[in-house]
Design a protein around this motif. Sequence first.
Motif, PDB file in Angstrom:
ATOM      1  N   THR A   1       0.844  -1.195   0.000  1.00 47.73           N
ATOM      2  CA  THR A   1       0.000   0.000   0.000  1.00 47.73           C
ATOM      3  C   THR A   1       0.882   1.250   0.000  1.00 47.73           C
ATOM      4  O   THR A   1       1.821   1.358   0.794  1.00 47.73           O
ATOM      5  CB  THR A   1      -0.914   0.015   1.233  1.00 47.73           C
TER       6      THR A   1
ATOM      7  N   VAL B   1       0.874   5.778  -1.295  1.00 47.94           N
ATOM      8  CA  VAL B   1       0.184   6.905  -1.911  1.00 47.94           C
ATOM      9  C   VAL B   1       1.208   7.993  -2.175  1.00 47.94           C
ATOM     10  O   VAL B   1       2.096   8.248  -1.357  1.00 47.94           O
ATOM     11  CB  VAL B   1      -0.965   7.432  -1.018  1.00 47.94           C
TER      12      VAL B   1
ATOM     13  N   GLY C   1      -2.866   3.913  -3.581  1.00 47.81           N
ATOM     14  CA  GLY C   1      -4.072   3.554  -2.859  1.00 47.81           C
ATOM     15  C   GLY C   1      -3.821   2.361  -1.958  1.00 47.81           C
ATOM     16  O   GLY C   1      -2.714   1.850  -1.854  1.00 47.81           O
TER      17      GLY C   1
ATOM     18  N   GLY D   1      -7.793   3.082  -5.265  1.00 47.66           N
ATOM     19  CA  GLY D   1      -6.945   4.263  -5.259  1.00 47.66           C
ATOM     20  C   GLY D   1      -7.217   5.164  -6.441  1.00 47.66           C
ATOM     21  O   GLY D   1      -8.293   5.141  -7.034  1.00 47.66           O
TER      22      GLY D   1
END
Length: 510
Positions: free
Chosen positions: A404, A406, A419, A453
């Motif tokens: 994960t 971002v 995301g 995401g």
Amino acid sequence: MLHWSLIVSALGVCVAALGGYCGWILFPNMVHKKVEQSVIIADGSEQYKRFVNLPQPLNFKVYIFNVTNPDRIQQGAIPIVEEIGPYVYKQFRQKKVKHFSRDGSKISYVQNVHFDFDAVASAPYTQDDRIVALNMHMNSVLQISENDPGLALLLVHLNANLKAVFNDPRSMFVSTSVREYLFDGVRFCINPQGIAKAICNQIKESGSKTIREQSDGSLAFSFFGHKNGSGHEVYEVHTGKGDPMRVLEIQKLDDNHNLQVWLNASTEGETSVCNQINGTDASAYPPFRQRGDSMYIFSADICRSVQLFYQTDIQYQGIPGYRYSIGENFINDIGPEHDNECFCVDKLANVIKRKNGCLYAGALDLTTCLDAPVILTLPHMLGASNEYRKMIRGLKPDAKKHQTFVDVQSLTGTPLQGGKRVQFNMFLKSINRIGITENLPTVLMPAIWVEEGIQLNGEMVAFFKKKLINTLKTLNIVHWATLCGGIGVAVMCLIYYIYQKGRVEEPPVK
């Protein structure tokens, strides 16, 4: 001439000083103030419109673990799975605002979500693809009945009525379509009679979000059907007024400052770290990010806050930003030795777990969150204990594909790409008094993993560059042009002055 050169040199110094002042003090303060104004959610503002309707849909990708040896698993063999997908959906989010607080610092809303299948992005996969996957609803009902002493008698009746309740199952796996498994629903409890009907009524009254009653009275299980439509949870978030660093920070969920899902501290009235609601909903982040910092997001799907840590600087289509990723404290470091044993709900019997009731590293029990014995891991059990991974064939964990992360524009907190990536599993095991499970191996069985995401599209990239990046570049050019130009003029004029002065003072040659 000499006097003129000194004056110009002094003016050059003044211009350089002005450039330095503008570049290091005035412009940053102007930009900071402008960003503060732009991120605050005020009724009727541009930010409010973006808050209510996300400018572009999120990407929602689903990967399904197709089971290739279901019959052999029934006889005790190690499961073999094959990843199929992605099945790509566009996730549209719209917020239905309820009200602002009196001082304008809070806003309450309900979020509606709608999924549209993206056939082009999913090709060659379609929603009509046939799969063999874990029978989540049957496995869930059996394990809940086993773990609840008050339902022990139900197990006896379930064994005798499996055929009527779950459509004459031959194994713990179901052959169905992707469309049914994810959204439309795998039907069961079709026209049950007698005790089977009573069992179906009890299942219906359990209130599971993933099981819905159909128009003909039957029931249907789907992973995400309940998410497709009007929301029910009421969020209260900070608007940024008075403190832009708190914009979109969740203040309350259904009028509660904390969750009541996980274990709380023994001290009466003290909320455990597991039940704390921290951060935003991941649709945006606080502005003015710094290298080395961290931030929180809250995911209602897994009933917990997740901390993201700075990793590195990035560039996304010419937009600079920072990359953040989850740390070891997400699902690897859980237990009393990490001061978060509140996540160890210990709701499952006869499964692969530690002596203290906590699951091994890389797995989180979501039973109290989802009212179903679902186990959370990273995709392909990335980073999970070998106690789980050694019992499954076909997993191919890859940090680049399954971690994960971002990417965030550091000044505004706008997400650029990335995301959350998580996997949903269930334990498969023998259950006392249920004949269909008597030869099953005890394994943590993967069902699906999802990636939810965003990737900022071309239109939004152009808008962002026009509104911010180009302005910053222009200010930067002005800063360095005035600074360097002023210094250059000052130095050249000073050199000229010294040169001319040397010529005047040079004695005449006789």
